[in-house]
Motif scaffolding. Structure first.
Motif, short mmCIF file in Angstrom:
data_model
loop_
_atom_site.label_atom_id
_atom_site.label_comp_id
_atom_site.label_asym_id
_atom_site.label_seq_id
_atom_site.Cartn_x
_atom_site.Cartn_y
_atom_site.Cartn_z
N ASN A 191 68.95 4.70 23.50
CA ASN A 191 69.86 4.58 22.36
C ASN A 191 70.24 3.12 22.13
OD1 ASN A 191 69.80 7.33 22.13
ND2 ASN A 191 71.91 7.68 22.78
N ALA A 192 70.48 2.39 23.21
CA ALA A 192 70.83 0.97 23.08
C ALA A 192 69.71 0.18 22.44
CB ALA A 192 71.17 0.39 24.46
N TYR A 193 68.48 0.56 22.74
CA TYR A 193 67.33 -0.12 22.13
C TYR A 193 67.32 0.11 20.62
CZ TYR A 193 62.52 -1.57 21.23
OH TYR A 193 61.41 -2.20 20.73
N GLN A 194 67.64 1.33 20.18
CA GLN A 194 67.66 1.63 18.75
C GLN A 194 68.76 0.83 18.04
OE1 GLN A 194 65.39 3.42 17.26
NE2 GLN A 194 64.37 3.99 19.18
N ILE A 195 69.87 0.61 18.70
CA ILE A 195 71.01 -0.08 18.10
C ILE A 195 70.88 -1.59 18.20
CG2 ILE A 195 73.51 -0.47 18.33
CD1 ILE A 195 73.72 2.46 19.19
N TYR A 307 73.70 -8.44 18.29
CA TYR A 307 72.50 -8.33 17.46
C TYR A 307 72.46 -9.35 16.34
CZ TYR A 307 75.55 -5.10 14.80
OH TYR A 307 76.60 -4.52 14.11
N ARG A 308 73.54 -10.11 16.17
CA ARG A 308 73.50 -11.22 15.21
C ARG A 308 73.32 -12.56 15.91
NH1 ARG A 308 78.30 -9.72 10.83
NH2 ARG A 308 77.40 -7.72 10.15
N SER A 329 74.68 8.58 16.70
CA SER A 329 75.02 8.06 15.38
C SER A 329 74.01 8.57 14.36
CB SER A 329 74.99 6.51 15.42
OG SER A 329 75.21 5.97 14.15
N PRO A 330 74.45 8.87 13.14
CA PRO A 330 73.50 9.32 12.11
C PRO A 330 72.56 8.20 11.69
CG PRO A 330 75.68 8.97 11.16
CD PRO A 330 75.84 8.83 12.64
N ALA A 331 71.50 8.58 11.04
CA ALA A 331 70.51 7.59 10.59
C ALA A 331 71.14 6.66 9.56
CB ALA A 331 69.30 8.30 9.99
N TYR A 336 70.59 -2.64 7.80
CA TYR A 336 70.65 -2.29 9.21
C TYR A 336 70.11 -0.88 9.43
CZ TYR A 336 73.69 -6.38 9.27
OH TYR A 336 74.18 -7.64 9.13
N ALA A 337 68.96 -0.59 8.83
CA ALA A 337 68.35 0.73 8.93
C ALA A 337 67.97 1.04 10.38
CB ALA A 337 67.12 0.79 8.03
#
Length: 447
Positions: A191-195, A307-308, A329-331, A336-337
């Motif tokens: 999940n952290a990788y996706q965010i 991430y910034r 979290s929803p898509a 920030y897709a």
């Protein structure tokens, strides 16, 4: 010897206050309203006893208002910035509004007990937490103790220390724990990788496999993590905060817990770790490789930038990073897709700090010596055990081996388990100073 006299049907006693007037004569203090001479004399003798033994309280001092004493006491404290912020908030919100108009010497034990009951009632109503109430009472108790022993505003504290074993026993309720499973960590890391990209993936595994505190991770700079450390250690050889034997880790990958990142007086600064727990942590080979790839993927001064690209401090980490990682979290679409992120039920409403707890469980489970475990966690052993115990290179090597074995077992048994592609390494010349070095005690530059 106290002097007794009758005034208007009541007995008055005068005693020497232990001071002299400008003309050289003794300065006396008095108290009236006694019904008999013996009671008045005993009172005066008690006051003279206090004068002789340096415990006397001047009447004008005991009348100091709590609204003044609270902040004088606060200004005299020399604690860590986070503790000072907590004390300031407690005084401003809870202690001064309730006690501010009262004189320090007039507060009674019955009044204190009544106030304590109102706080506990607020806990039962869900207005404040039990932990917060404990902090309020601790600060007030310290104030009252100092008013007696340090500032001589009272003779005794109104806060009565409860004797152990007195009253009805109440078992302390702790939140139930479950063993920290690798499968759970993998879900969090995915999940952290996706965010957060590869940085988020590495952050979760680093927290779990080093046991570092969150703000220590926030303040971890690239010069203090392998492969840069200890070859690029920026500290002077005689700096007491420096690893005493950095050569010990020449062949044993390790990182240095040197700072934590905190907000002090509205400025972001690097400060010493909690309890001044500077320490060196050996890392398993897989984590060393992960850090090597991560450092090559960005040029931020932080090992784990947001991430910034800036520091994690000030990013509302819980809401922006940890809660979506933990709760899903929803898509999202647009700039920030990202795809839908599933929740990790095992960590529902849990703190990220529990990854540190899980690391301690692993060390205990693998049977490592207590001194090696506690030192790695940033704690000190007390008593004789702490004096004689010592962490040896062999102990550290076995810790790294057991952590590596845990990782390899998970990857091997979970065949087909998802692993992210490593970032493409960039050419890095390790012979030059690491760019973007952040110095302690100053506001780090944000990218």
């Amino acid at each position: 010897m106290p002097y007794i006299e009758w005034r208007g049907g009541k007995c008055r006693v005068k005693w020497w206050a232990g001071e002299y007037l400008p003309n050289g004569r003794k300065k006396y203090e008095s108290e009236s309203g006694f019904d008999d001479e013996k009671t008045a004399l005993d009172y005066g003798l008690d006051r003279e006893y206090e004068v002789r033994h340096g415990t006397a309280v001047k009447p004008k001092n005991s009348k100091t208002l709590m609204s003044d004493y609270c902040w004088d006491w606060f200004d005299a404290q020399d604690l860590r910035p986070s503790t000072m912020r907590s004390y300031k908030s407690i005084i401003k919100k809870r202690i001064e509004p309730y006690w501010g108009s009262r004189a320090v010497g007039d507060i009674t034990t019955l009044e204190y007990e009544g106030w304590k009951r109102t706080l506990r009632a607020a806990v039962e109503r869900g207005e404040i937490s039990a932990g917060y109430t404990k902090g309020i009472l601790m600060v007030f108790g310290a104030m009252m103790d100092d008013s007696v022993t340090r500032y001589h505003l009272r003779t005794t504290s109104p806060v009565v220390k409860e004797k152990r074993g007195r009253g009805k026993y109440k078992k302390k309720i702790r939140a139930p724990k479950r063993p920290m499973e690798m499968v759970t960590l993998h879900r969090l890391a995915t999940n952290a990788y996706q965010i957060w990209g590869y940085t988020g993936w590495a952050y979760i595994w680093t927290a779990a496999f080093t046991g570092m505190r969150p703000k220590e991770l926030w303040g971890l700079q690239r010069c203090f993590v392998s492969p840069n450390w200890p070859s690029l250690d920026p500290l002077e050889a005689d700096d007491v905060r420096r690893e005493p034997d950095p050569g010990r880790y020449a062949k044993m990958p390790a990182l240095r817990v040197q700072y934590q990142h905190q907000c002090i007086d509205k400025e972001h600064k690097l400060v010493a770790p909690k309890y001044d727990s500077w320490r060196t942590l050996v890392v398993p080979p897989f984590l060393h490789e992960m850090h090597t790839a991560l450092l090559a993927s960005h040029d931020a001064p932080w090992v784990f930038p947001g991430y910034r690209g800036g520091p994690l401090l000030g990013t509302k980490f819980e809401k922006t990073y940890w809660h979506p990682i933990r709760d899903g979290s929803p898509a999202r679409k647009g700039q920030y897709a990202r795809p839908e992120i599933p929740a990790v039920p095992e960590m529902a409403k849990r703190r990220i700090y529990l990854l540190r707890h899980g690391h301690k469980e692993w060390l205990d489970e693998d049977g490592h010596p207590r001194v090696a475990t506690e030192t790695r966690m940033g704690h000190e052993l007390g008593g004789v055990e702490g004096v004689y115990a010592n962490v040896t290179p062999a102990m550290e090597s076995r810790i790294a081996e057991s952590l590596q074995a845990r990782w390899e077992k998970f990857v091997e048994e979970g065949k087909g388990v998802w692993l992210p592609p490593f970032p493409s390494p960039l050419p890095v010349d390790h012979s030059v100073r690491v760019p973007g070095q952040v110095r302690p005690g100053v506001t780090p530059g944000c990218r």
